[in-house]
Design an enzyme around this catalytic site. Structure first.
Site, PDB file in Angstrom:
ATOM      1  N   ASP A 232     -63.925 -55.518  27.449  1.00 42.23           N
ATOM      2  CA  ASP A 232     -64.320 -56.897  27.733  1.00 42.23           C
ATOM      3  C   ASP A 232     -65.319 -57.314  26.648  1.00 42.23           C
ATOM      4  OD1 ASP A 232     -65.527 -59.196  28.566  1.00 42.23           O
ATOM      5  OD2 ASP A 232     -66.199 -58.427  30.504  1.00 42.23           O
TER       6      ASP A 232
ATOM      7  N   LYS B  83     -67.942 -68.675  24.473  1.00 40.70           N
ATOM      8  CA  LYS B  83     -69.145 -67.880  24.221  1.00 40.70           C
ATOM      9  C   LYS B  83     -69.325 -67.613  22.727  1.00 40.70           C
ATOM     10  CE  LYS B  83     -68.938 -65.669  28.727  1.00 40.70           C
ATOM     11  NZ  LYS B  83     -70.039 -66.249  29.486  1.00 40.70           N
TER      12      LYS B  83
ATOM     13  N   GLN C 106     -69.115 -60.916  25.340  1.00 44.00           N
ATOM     14  CA  GLN C 106     -70.423 -61.104  24.700  1.00 44.00           C
ATOM     15  C   GLN C 106     -70.465 -60.545  23.278  1.00 44.00           C
ATOM     16  OE1 GLN C 106     -72.993 -62.775  26.003  1.00 44.00           O
ATOM     17  NE2 GLN C 106     -72.078 -63.130  28.004  1.00 44.00           N
TER      18      GLN C 106
ATOM     19  N   CYS D 290     -73.570 -62.766  37.704  1.00 43.18           N
ATOM     20  CA  CYS D 290     -72.239 -62.211  38.010  1.00 43.18           C
ATOM     21  C   CYS D 290     -72.210 -60.708  37.821  1.00 43.18           C
ATOM     22  CB  CYS D 290     -71.137 -62.870  37.173  1.00 43.18           C
ATOM     23  SG  CYS D 290     -70.933 -64.601  37.534  1.00 43.18           S
TER      24      CYS D 290
ATOM     25  N   HIS E 122     -69.508 -57.292  34.393  1.00 41.60           N
ATOM     26  CA  HIS E 122     -69.458 -58.652  34.945  1.00 41.60           C
ATOM     27  C   HIS E 122     -68.436 -58.639  36.089  1.00 41.60           C
ATOM     28  CE1 HIS E 122     -68.412 -62.963  34.979  1.00 41.60           C
ATOM     29  NE2 HIS E 122     -69.527 -63.186  34.300  1.00 41.60           N
TER      30      HIS E 122
HETATM   31  C1  LIG Z   1     -69.422 -59.653  29.832  1.00 46.59           C
HETATM   32  C2  LIG Z   1     -68.649 -60.803  30.389  1.00 46.59           C
HETATM   33  N1  LIG Z   1     -67.392 -60.608  30.793  1.00 46.59           N
HETATM   34  C3  LIG Z   1     -66.644 -61.614  31.268  1.00 46.59           C
HETATM   35  C4  LIG Z   1     -67.139 -62.886  31.399  1.00 46.59           C
HETATM   36  C5  LIG Z   1     -66.265 -63.959  31.938  1.00 46.59           C
HETATM   37  O1  LIG Z   1     -66.003 -64.904  30.972  1.00 46.59           O
HETATM   38  P1  LIG Z   1     -65.257 -66.282  31.361  1.00 46.59           P
HETATM   39  O2  LIG Z   1     -66.056 -66.878  32.486  1.00 46.59           O
HETATM   40  O3  LIG Z   1     -65.324 -67.077  30.113  1.00 46.59           O
HETATM   41  O4  LIG Z   1     -63.878 -65.926  31.779  1.00 46.59           O
HETATM   42  C6  LIG Z   1     -68.457 -63.136  31.013  1.00 46.59           C
HETATM   43  C7  LIG Z   1     -69.064 -64.468  31.196  1.00 46.59           C
HETATM   44  O5  LIG Z   1     -70.248 -64.588  31.413  1.00 46.59           O
HETATM   45  C8  LIG Z   1     -69.219 -62.070  30.480  1.00 46.59           C
HETATM   46  O6  LIG Z   1     -70.473 -62.271  30.059  1.00 46.59           O
END
Ligand SMILES: Cc1ncc(COP(=O)(O)O)c(C=O)c1O
Length: 405
Positions: free
Chosen positions: A199, A225, A202, A363, A122
């Protein structure tokens, strides 16, 4: 255990809504999940009955808010199997958590040092590391992915070296659903003295987490999430890994003593928690954790896998459909395109049937580049989705297709 989906759905007031005169079919859970009434009530109850700032007051309400906030810290510690409460830092979200660590690394690394990420990250696990490299002269190396959406682990083993200082990898891809072999990555990185950030944005409702077993140095996620509120996230770090990072933001809460001669900083976790946090959100995160644990992560995973298998079979019956991400170990995410149709058009048309999916690059623009596509349409499941909803979605996609070709 068989989940009682009807009972689960009844806990989500938003699902009873109609959109464009049709029952809402919410299949955009990768972006954010809906919230159960327990989470909503925790937020309203806080503002109705408990609102007060934490850690500073001697009065009753301040003590209560502080106690509840710290109770969530303890719940998060247990939820992810960390050693200590002070290894849990509250942030604004996964993005904020990654920025905190990457910012720290920009003061720790120098030219010649390397950071490894992957092609399926992401943007929030790409851009902070790019900024870090710009600031300190380190270089960024990228693990490519194979056609089925899995990391090319041979490439990883070839590119990691003594120069690698940190590896930052998503646990589960938000675009492809791929569950990455994070255990192997962590063990190889540690062999060479590199730290690892995972990270988990998900992953928290799909994988039983135990930080002691996993051995990640840092693990990040967002409450929104996992059926919790927006604006709250977690940075887990091993005590020594967090202590090795410099302070991030300065302000109230994160200090021990302030003077114009020399300011000293508070110990963990407050060192990284400058300013008034999202107190209501943090308290509500505890309810989200309770919700997830009551259902059981394995049950949620298995149920969503059933939905995934059914939906994958059905969607592949539509002529011209291509699914991106076909790894064996995959969660409830289907990214697809239909030959000759822009994914945006599919999203707009099926919205008229009450079906909410996401379209675009999710993203993950470098991943789109890898597949040479502008974007995909993405269906992503949560525990309240049903086979009936999938059928409505598939019918809507078929109608969209008939209108567009
Ligand atoms: C794999 C992953 N990492 C990071 C993020 C970023 O999360 P946040 O926007 O809640 O900071 C997302 C959000 O879609 C994500 O799916």
């Amino acid at each position: 255990m068989m989940l009682n989906i009807e009972n689960i759905r009844a806990q989500f007031p938003i699902l009873a809504q109609q959109i464009h005169g049709k029952n809402l079919v919410y299949l955009d859970n990768g972006a954010t999940t809906q919230k159960p009434i327990s989470v909503i009530n925790a937020i309203t109850n806080y503002y109705k009955n408990e609102n007060s700032n934490v850690h500073r007051g001697v009065h009753f309400l301040s003590g209560l808010a502080t106690k509840k906030l710290e109770k969530t810290r303890n719940a998060v510690k247990k939820f992810i199997g960390a050693r200590y409460n002070h290894e849990i830092i509250f942030t604004k979200g996964a993005t904020d958590s990654i920025n905190l660590v990457a910012n720290g690394y920009s003061t720790l690394l120098k030219k010649g040092d390397e950071i490894i990420i992957s092609e399926l990250e992401h943007h929030s696990n790409i851009v902070p590391w790019q900024i870090c490299c710009e600031n300190c002269g380190a270089s960024l190396k990228i693990i490519p992915i194979k056609d089925n959406g899995e990391l090319d682990m041979d490439c990883f083993y070839n590119m990691i070296s003594k120069n690698t200082k940190i590896v930052a990898i998503s646990h589960i891809s938000n675009t492809l659903g791929t569950v990455n072999p994070v255990e192997k990555i962590i063990s190889k990185a540690h062999e060479l003295g590199a730290k690892v950030l995972i990270d988990g944005a998900q992953a928290t409702t799909h994988v039983n987490l135990n930080m002691i077993d996993l051995d990640a140095d840092y693990y990040v996620f967002s409450a929104h999430k996992m059926y919790g509120p927006t604006g709250v996230g977690v940075l887990y770090g091993k005590e020594e890994a967090l202590n090795s990072l410099p302070v991030y933001q300065g302000g109230g809460e994160m200090i021990k003593d302030v003077s114009f001669k020399k300011t000293t900083y508070a110990p963990l976790p407050h060192k990284f928690e400058a300013g008034t946090p999202n107190i209501a959100g943090i308290i509500a995160l505890n309810e989200a954790i309770t919700f997830v644990l009551k259902l059981g992560i394995e049950n949620i995973y298995n149920y969503e896998r059933e939905l995934l298998e059914y939906a994958t079979n059905e969607i592949l019956k539509i002529k011209g459909v291509v699914i991106y991400g076909n790894s064996k170990n995959k969660t409830g995410i289907i990214s697809f395109n239909i030959d000759g149709i822009h994914p945006y058009d599919i999203g707009v048309i099926i919205d008229k049937f009450g079906v909410a999916i996401r379209t675009g690059h999710h993203c993950t623009q470098p991943l789109m580049e890898r597949f040479k596509i502008p974007g995909t349409a993405r269906i992503s499941f949560a525990v309240y989705n049903t086979i009936e909803e999938i059928n409505i979605c598939i019918e809507a996609i078929k109608k969209a297709k008939s209108m567009l070709v």
